[in-house]
Write a protein that holds these residues in place. Structure first.
Motif, mmCIF file in Angstrom:
data_model
loop_
_atom_site.group_PDB
_atom_site.id
_atom_site.type_symbol
_atom_site.label_atom_id
_atom_site.label_comp_id
_atom_site.label_asym_id
_atom_site.label_seq_id
_atom_site.Cartn_x
_atom_site.Cartn_y
_atom_site.Cartn_z
ATOM 1 N N GLU A 169 -70.239 45.158 115.471
ATOM 2 C CA GLU A 169 -70.061 44.004 114.588
ATOM 3 C C GLU A 169 -70.949 44.175 113.360
ATOM 4 O O GLU A 169 -72.002 44.818 113.439
ATOM 5 C CB GLU A 169 -70.431 42.709 115.323
ATOM 6 N N TYR B 253 -67.503 35.487 114.590
ATOM 7 C CA TYR B 253 -67.946 34.088 114.524
ATOM 8 C C TYR B 253 -68.642 33.721 113.219
ATOM 9 O O TYR B 253 -68.516 32.601 112.734
ATOM 10 C CB TYR B 253 -68.883 33.781 115.701
ATOM 11 N N GLN C 32 -68.553 37.950 108.932
ATOM 12 C CA GLN C 32 -68.816 38.872 110.049
ATOM 13 C C GLN C 32 -67.499 39.427 110.596
ATOM 14 O O GLN C 32 -66.548 38.666 110.836
ATOM 15 C CB GLN C 32 -69.583 38.156 111.162
ATOM 16 N N GLU D 192 -65.486 42.867 112.972
ATOM 17 C CA GLU D 192 -65.605 43.940 113.965
ATOM 18 C C GLU D 192 -64.384 44.832 113.796
ATOM 19 O O GLU D 192 -63.266 44.325 113.670
ATOM 20 C CB GLU D 192 -65.625 43.321 115.361
ATOM 21 N N ALA E 276 -74.249 33.791 114.293
ATOM 22 C CA ALA E 276 -74.241 34.752 115.404
ATOM 23 C C ALA E 276 -74.829 36.089 114.970
ATOM 24 O O ALA E 276 -74.724 36.484 113.802
ATOM 25 C CB ALA E 276 -72.806 34.969 115.879
ATOM 26 N N GLY E 277 -75.456 36.782 115.908
ATOM 27 C CA GLY E 277 -75.936 38.134 115.643
ATOM 28 C C GLY E 277 -74.804 39.141 115.746
ATOM 29 O O GLY E 277 -73.651 38.782 116.001
ATOM 30 N N SER E 278 -75.147 40.408 115.509
ATOM 31 C CA SER E 278 -74.154 41.480 115.590
ATOM 32 C C SER E 278 -74.505 42.421 116.737
ATOM 33 O O SER E 278 -75.628 42.920 116.819
ATOM 34 C CB SER E 278 -74.103 42.266 114.278
ATOM 35 N N GLY E 279 -73.518 42.649 117.603
ATOM 36 C CA GLY E 279 -73.736 43.470 118.785
ATOM 37 C C GLY E 279 -73.093 44.843 118.684
ATOM 38 O O GLY E 279 -72.218 45.094 117.848
ATOM 39 N N HIS F 196 -71.290 46.620 121.459
ATOM 40 C CA HIS F 196 -70.806 46.545 122.836
ATOM 41 C C HIS F 196 -70.243 47.907 123.238
ATOM 42 O O HIS F 196 -69.568 48.566 122.453
ATOM 43 C CB HIS F 196 -69.724 45.482 122.969
ATOM 44 N N ARG G 89 -81.370 37.652 118.412
ATOM 45 C CA ARG G 89 -79.922 37.633 118.672
ATOM 46 C C ARG G 89 -79.599 37.017 120.034
ATOM 47 O O ARG G 89 -78.506 36.463 120.218
ATOM 48 C CB ARG G 89 -79.398 39.066 118.592
ATOM 49 N N GLU H 29 -74.263 32.034 121.910
ATOM 50 C CA GLU H 29 -73.815 32.993 120.885
ATOM 51 C C GLU H 29 -73.287 34.293 121.492
ATOM 52 O O GLU H 29 -73.139 35.301 120.813
ATOM 53 C CB GLU H 29 -74.938 33.256 119.879
ATOM 54 N N PHE H 30 -73.035 34.273 122.784
ATOM 55 C CA PHE H 30 -72.413 35.413 123.479
ATOM 56 C C PHE H 30 -73.223 36.698 123.379
ATOM 57 O O PHE H 30 -72.674 37.792 123.339
ATOM 58 C CB PHE H 30 -70.962 35.609 122.996
ATOM 59 N N ALA H 31 -74.533 36.546 123.295
ATOM 60 C CA ALA H 31 -75.455 37.672 123.452
ATOM 61 C C ALA H 31 -76.375 37.217 124.576
ATOM 62 O O ALA H 31 -77.269 36.406 124.378
ATOM 63 C CB ALA H 31 -76.222 37.933 122.171
ATOM 64 N N ARG I 103 -67.525 35.973 128.699
ATOM 65 C CA ARG I 103 -68.252 36.495 127.539
ATOM 66 C C ARG I 103 -69.721 36.087 127.500
ATOM 67 O O ARG I 103 -70.456 36.536 126.642
ATOM 68 C CB ARG I 103 -67.599 35.993 126.259
HETATM 69 N N1 GLU Z 1 -71.751 38.474 118.258
HETATM 70 C C1 GLU Z 1 -71.951 38.599 119.684
HETATM 71 C C2 GLU Z 1 -73.066 39.602 119.936
HETATM 72 O O1 GLU Z 1 -74.012 39.587 119.217
HETATM 73 C C3 GLU Z 1 -70.672 38.985 120.412
HETATM 74 C C4 GLU Z 1 -69.480 38.130 120.130
HETATM 75 C C5 GLU Z 1 -68.210 38.726 120.746
HETATM 76 O O2 GLU Z 1 -68.030 38.644 121.946
HETATM 77 O O3 GLU Z 1 -67.426 39.320 120.000
HETATM 78 O O4 GLU Z 1 -73.038 40.387 120.849
#
Ligand code: GLU
Ligand code: MG
Length: 445
Positions: A141, A204, A208, A210, A255-258, A260, A310, A315-317, A328
């Motif tokens: 992200e 989010y 931002q 992905e 939201a932060g950036s992950g 994954h 983050r 915020e799903f982190a 999530r």
């Molecule tokens: N922005 C979230 C993170 O920092 C993840 C959000 C998502 O599931 O796409 O990991």
């Protein structure tokens, strides 16, 4: 190095005047030289010489001399050799330019122990020796960053793109359309560089996004591609007068950036073992390994002082080591899908972490869990943020301590790697904390 390297001497892209030739450092940042095209043949044959300590600079590119590397050792040159298959055009450059990924060698011609590509390669080798064949992809992200009235980085506002629609909205298709000039140019650049993207979404935060690359069976290549994708994203943005950032948490209120990581294991024929009969137990063991190594690996997943912001409820982190199906809010998610696509999404790492070190830690966890036949906790139901784990490191210093004291992860890393990385990242964080931030005046002056 006199002998010709094993490099397919692919011709430079037509008209290329320069080649950006670089290694990837422990921050996942490319560092190297811009060579004139006429120097390329020599570089292919003899390598490109520059200081080997380029691999262990801090996130700013400042030398901290961890374990004496780049300091007490006299800062010697390494010889960086082109990586086969990694010579590509740079379509965003103002002048016709190519780029080539290099792999750093020491004076004896061997890879250096502190090269993150080598760290990952060794973990992959260990997995393969035990019959574990991972298939991986990284999902990054990032933000397009705007500026406030003082020119300081600020959340992207649609007005800055000259757009009529004020709203962004998660998964908004019109938002993709509105940013099409940038996103399409990025997609095209990735294709030209042999990194076709599967798709893209509006995330989010305002500005931002992905963009996801496809899965593959070569973990080092997957990590290389994550680094090259970050470089392409920032390069394409800059060429359009925009600024892209993979910072873990650039804005407190968004939201932060992950980064994954999607991982599965395949058999010799390439069939997904997680989706095969009995595959559930294998998947559970891999998840359990991820839980077992979570705290020890945090410094690799979140190596910066600011990355810990983050991890925030909602915020799903995830704030926990929970896992679950189609959930999530957990750290380790098993997405819904057919058996052939059964995989684990490891959601812990920050978008600005080193993809090579992240994948090394993820694969070490899979190897540990499977070979030790570990069992995970029961899967989480509902919002896992409610089960925040107080034992997880919540700042970079605690994370570095956990890495230093690790009992499992260290066995997967070169002997001095944890000590080197901790020295580097402690010095980096100390430099940051040594500065008085404007907000402190509001609180304490
Ligand atoms: N922005 C979230 C993170 O920092 C993840 C959000 C998502 O599931 O796409 O990991
Ligand atoms: Mg996402």
């Amino acid at each position: 190095m006199d002998s010709a390297p094993p490099f397919d001497t692919a011709p430079l892209p037509a008209g290329a005047a320069f080649v950006d030739a670089f290694v990837i450092d422990v921050n996942g940042i490319p560092r190297g030289k811009r060579l004139a095209a006429n120097a390329w043949a020599g570089a292919v044959r003899h390598g490109v010489a520059f200081s080997a300590s380029a691999l262990v600079l801090d996130a700013r590119g400042v030398s901290q001399g961890p374990l004496g590397i780049g300091g007490a050792d006299g800062n010697p040159d390494g010889t960086a050799m082109p990586v086969p298959g990694q010579l590509h055009p740079v379509p965003w450059s103002a002048q016709p330019t190519a780029q080539c990924l290099l792999s750093m060698r020491g004076q004896d011609g061997a890879p250096l122990w502190y090269d993150p590509r080598e760290v990952l390669r060794q973990v992959v080798e260990r997995c393969r020796a035990d019959g574990l064949h991972p298939v991986l992809s990284c999902e990054l992200e990032f933000y397009l960053v705007g500026a406030d009235a003082d020119g300081r980085p600020a959340p992207w506002r649609d007005a800055q793109a000259g757009l009529v629609r004020p709203a962004h909205g998660h998964l908004g298709l019109q938002y993709l359309e509105d940013h099409g000039r940038f996103l399409n140019a990025l997609h095209a650049a990735l294709c030209v560089q042999a990194m076709p993207a599967d798709g893209m979404v509006a995330e989010y935060g305002p500005g931002q996004f992905e963009m996801t690359l496809s899965h593959g069976p070569d973990p080092v290549l997957a990590a290389d591609r994550a680094v090259l994708q970050r470089r392409a994203t920032q390069g394409v943005a800059a060429s359009l007068g925009l600024r892209a950032s993979f910072m873990a948490k650039p804005f407190a209120r968004h939201a932060g950036s992950g980064l994954h990581v999607h991982v599965s294991l395949v058999d010799e024929a390439g069939a997904n073992r997680f989706g095969a009969p009995g595959g559930e137990a294998l998947l559970h063991a891999a998840v359990a390994g991820m839980q077992a190594l979570h705290a020890e690996s945090m410094a690799l997943f979140a190596p910066s002082f600011s990355a810990y912001r983050r991890y925030r409820a909602g915020e799903f982190a995830s704030l926990s080591s929970a896992w679950g199906h189609d959930n999530r809010s957990v750290a380790f998610r098993v997405p819904r899908g057919p058996p052939a696509a059964r995989r684990i999404e490891h959601r812990v790492a920050a978008a600005d972490a080193s993809p090579h070190l992240v994948l090394a830690a993820v694969l070490a966890a899979v190897h540990h869990g499977v070979t030790q036949q570990l069992a995970p906790s029961p899967p989480a139901q509902g919002d896992a943020d409610a089960q925040a784990d107080p034992m997880l490191p919540r700042d970079v210093f605690a994370a570095l301590r956990a890495l230093e004291q690790s009992t499992i992860l260290r066995r997967y890393l070169p002997d001095d790697f944890a000590a080197m990385f901790c020295a580097l990242k402690r010095a980096e964080a100390a430099d940051l904390l040594g500065e008085v931030q404007p907000i402190e005046h509001d609180f304490y002056l």
